[in-house]
Design a protein around this motif. Structure first.
Motif, PDB file in Angstrom:
ATOM      1  N   GLY A  86      47.066  40.985  39.592  1.00  0.00           N
ATOM      2  CA  GLY A  86      47.886  41.985  40.273  1.00  0.00           C
ATOM      3  C   GLY A  86      47.417  43.397  40.013  1.00  0.00           C
ATOM      4  O   GLY A  86      47.409  44.248  40.907  1.00  0.00           O
ATOM      5  N   ILE A  87      47.003  43.661  38.784  1.00  0.00           N
ATOM      6  CA  ILE A  87      46.501  44.996  38.438  1.00  0.00           C
ATOM      7  C   ILE A  87      45.166  45.267  39.147  1.00  0.00           C
ATOM      8  O   ILE A  87      44.928  46.356  39.676  1.00  0.00           O
ATOM      9  N   LEU A  88      44.292  44.262  39.179  1.00  0.00           N
ATOM     10  CA  LEU A  88      43.012  44.419  39.876  1.00  0.00           C
ATOM     11  C   LEU A  88      43.213  44.646  41.371  1.00  0.00           C
ATOM     12  O   LEU A  88      42.405  45.321  42.018  1.00  0.00           O
ATOM     13  N   PHE A  89      44.291  44.079  41.918  1.00  0.00           N
ATOM     14  CA  PHE A  89      44.610  44.302  43.333  1.00  0.00           C
ATOM     15  C   PHE A  89      44.738  45.797  43.612  1.00  0.00           C
ATOM     16  O   PHE A  89      44.174  46.318  44.575  1.00  0.00           O
ATOM     17  N   GLY A  90      45.495  46.494  42.753  1.00  0.00           N
ATOM     18  CA  GLY A  90      45.681  47.935  42.936  1.00  0.00           C
ATOM     19  C   GLY A  90      44.382  48.704  42.823  1.00  0.00           C
ATOM     20  O   GLY A  90      44.132  49.648  43.578  1.00  0.00           O
ATOM     21  N   VAL A  91      43.494  48.288  41.896  1.00  0.00           N
ATOM     22  CA  VAL A  91      42.201  48.954  41.738  1.00  0.00           C
ATOM     23  C   VAL A  91      41.338  48.755  42.983  1.00  0.00           C
ATOM     24  O   VAL A  91      40.683  49.680  43.464  1.00  0.00           O
ATOM     25  N   SER A  92      41.368  47.538  43.534  1.00  0.00           N
ATOM     26  CA  SER A  92      40.568  47.243  44.724  1.00  0.00           C
ATOM     27  C   SER A  92      41.046  48.034  45.936  1.00  0.00           C
ATOM     28  O   SER A  92      40.229  48.513  46.732  1.00  0.00           O
ATOM     29  N   VAL A  93      42.354  48.180  46.071  1.00  0.00           N
ATOM     30  CA  VAL A  93      42.912  48.936  47.203  1.00  0.00           C
ATOM     31  C   VAL A  93      42.368  50.363  47.217  1.00  0.00           C
ATOM     32  O   VAL A  93      42.038  50.918  48.265  1.00  0.00           O
ATOM     33  N   LEU A 170      31.842  47.244  45.234  1.00  0.00           N
ATOM     34  CA  LEU A 170      32.544  47.060  43.963  1.00  0.00           C
ATOM     35  C   LEU A 170      33.988  46.639  44.212  1.00  0.00           C
ATOM     36  O   LEU A 170      34.515  45.754  43.526  1.00  0.00           O
ATOM     37  N   GLY A 171      34.615  47.280  45.211  1.00  0.00           N
ATOM     38  CA  GLY A 171      35.985  46.943  45.540  1.00  0.00           C
ATOM     39  C   GLY A 171      36.139  45.507  45.997  1.00  0.00           C
ATOM     40  O   GLY A 171      37.122  44.836  45.655  1.00  0.00           O
ATOM     41  N   VAL A 172      35.152  45.019  46.767  1.00  0.00           N
ATOM     42  CA  VAL A 172      35.192  43.622  47.232  1.00  0.00           C
ATOM     43  C   VAL A 172      35.076  42.666  46.047  1.00  0.00           C
ATOM     44  O   VAL A 172      35.793  41.660  45.975  1.00  0.00           O
TER      45      VAL A 172
END
Length: 335
Positions: A86-93, A170-172
Motif C-alpha cells: 500500500g505504501i509503495l502504491f503511493g510512491v508509484s502514483v 522506476l514507477g512501473v
C-alpha cells in the motif's frame, strides 16, 4: 436462496464498498496525510474489524489463542506485507500517475492473490475448474490492462506536464512490487483459514461469521505496517500538532467512513468466500477486485474524470466489458 448465489451477492455488495471507499481520500485536507491515514487505518484495520467480530463471535480472542502460533504469525505477516504494498502504491502514483499504477496494481493483486491460494490447495492442477479459473484470471488481466491504457490516454489529454522516462520506468517497477505485495491481503486471509476452522469446529460459530476472526489476525499485521508508517511520518515531519488544525471535523469524518467502507468490503467478501468453500479466496478475490474497478470508474465518471475524453472513455468501456466477461467466467468456475 441458493448458497452459491448468496455468495455472489455478498461479493457484489463487497465490491461496492471496495470501489467506493477511495472517495474519502479526496477529503484529506486540511489534515496532514499521516494524521488522516492513522485514523483511517485504526478504524479500518483494528476498531471496526474487532468490534464486528466480537458482536458475532463473543469468544474471539479465546478462539485466536487456540490457534497454532505459526498460523497466526504467518497470517499477520502476510498482512504486514500487504501494508508495504500500500505504501509503495503511493510512491508509484507520484512517479507514473494514478492510471498506470492502479492498472498494474489491480491486475497483479487480483491475479497473484487468486493463483497462490489456488496452488496451495492439494491437487490444484486436477481441479476440474482449474483451466476455467486460469482463463478468467487471464481475461481479468487483459481487462485491467485496457482500463489502464484508457486512463493513460485520458491523463495525456488532461495534463500538460510530462514525466521523465526514467521516472516512469522506476514507477512501473515500484507498481509491480506494490501489486504483488497487495495480493498478500487475500493470501493472508486464505492462510488464516485455521482460525475460522477453530471457531466453527470448537465453538459452533457459523462459517460466514468465522471468516471475521481470520481477518482480525491478518489485519493486526496490516495495521502494524500502516500505523507504524504513519507514526514514522509524524516523527519525520514533526507534525504532532496535525489534529489541532481548524475545520478538521469533515476530514476526520471521511477518514472514519472510508475505514468502515474499506473493512465492510473485506468482511462481506470474507463471508461470501466462506460460502464458496475451498475455492472461495481463489474465485471470489478476482471477482471482488474486478467489480471494484468497474465501480470505481463509475464513480470517476460521475465525478467528471472522463469529461472531454471521448476516445479514452470508449477504450475504458471495452476494458470494462472484458472485465465483466472475466467475472462471469470466474463465477462459473466455482458453480
Amino acid at each position: 436462496m441458493d448458497t452459491y448465489i448468496l455468495a455472489i451477492v455478498l461479493i457484489v455488495f463487497a465490491s461496492f464498498f471496495q470501489g467506493t471507499f477511495g472517495l474519502g481520500m479526496k477529503h484529506i485536507a486540511p489534515l496532514k496525510w499521516e494524521a488522516w491515514w492513522l485514523v483511517h487505518a485504526f478504524t479500518a484495520m483494528l476498531l471496526f474489524p474487532i468490534l464486528w467480530a466480537l458482536i458475532v463471535i463473543p469468544n474471539l480472542f479465546e478462539i485466536i489463542s487456540q490457534t497454532e502460533g505459526n498460523t497466526l504469525f504467518l497470517a499477520a505477516f502476510y498482512g504486514f506485507l500487504w501494508g508495504i504494498g500500500g505504501i509503495l502504491f503511493g510512491v508509484s502514483v507520484e512517479k507514473t500517475g494514478i492510471s498506470i499504477t492502479y492498472g498494474i496494481v489491480m491486475g497483479l493483486a487480483a491475479s497473484v492473490g487468486s493463483i497462490i491460494p489456488l496452488f496451495q490447495i492439494e491437487g490444484a492442477f486436477e481441479q476440474p475448474s482449474f483451466p476455467i479459473i486460469m482463463l478468467g484470471v487471464a481475461l481479468l488481466l487483459v481487462g485491467v490492462a485496457i482500463t489502464a491504457v484508457a486512463g493513460v490516454q485520458r491523463d495525456k489529454l488532461h495534463s500538460n506536464s510530462s514525466t521523465t522516462s526514467k521516472s516512469i520506468k522506476l514507477g512501473v517497477l515500484i507498481a509491480v512490487a506494490s501489486g504483488v505485495l497487495s495480493a498478500f491481503l487475500n493470501i493472508g486471509f486464505s492462510n488464516a483459514a485455521p482460525v475460522a476452522s477453530v471457531a466453527v469446529t470448537q465453538y459452533g460459530v457459523d462459517a460466514q461469521n468465522a471468516s471475521l476472526a481470520s481477518w482480525v489476525v491478518v489485519l493486526l499485521g496490516a495495521f502494524a505496517m500502516n500505523g507504524g508508517y504513519a507514526l514514522y511520518l509524524f516523527i519525520k515531519n514533526k507534525s504532532w500538532n496535525a489534529y489541532r488544525v481548524p475545520n478538521k471535523r469533515k476530514a476526520l469524518g471521511w477518514a472514519i467512513l472510508a475505514g468502515i467502507f474499506w473493512f465492510a468490503a473485506l468482511g462481506v467478501y470474507g463471508q461470501g468466500a466462506a460460502l464458496m468453500g475451498n475455492l472461495g479466496p481463489v474465485v471470489g478475490w478476482p471477482i471482488l477486485l474486478g467489480l471494484a474497478l468497474i465501480i470505481s470508474n463509475i464513480w470517476g465518471y460521475r465525478e467528471g474524470e472522463w469529461k472531454n475524453a471521448d476516445r479514452p472513455f470508449k477504450i475504458l468501456l471495452s476494458g470494462l466489458a472484458v472485465l465483466i466477461v472475466a467475472i462471469c467466467i470466474l463465477g462459473y468456475a466455482n458453480y
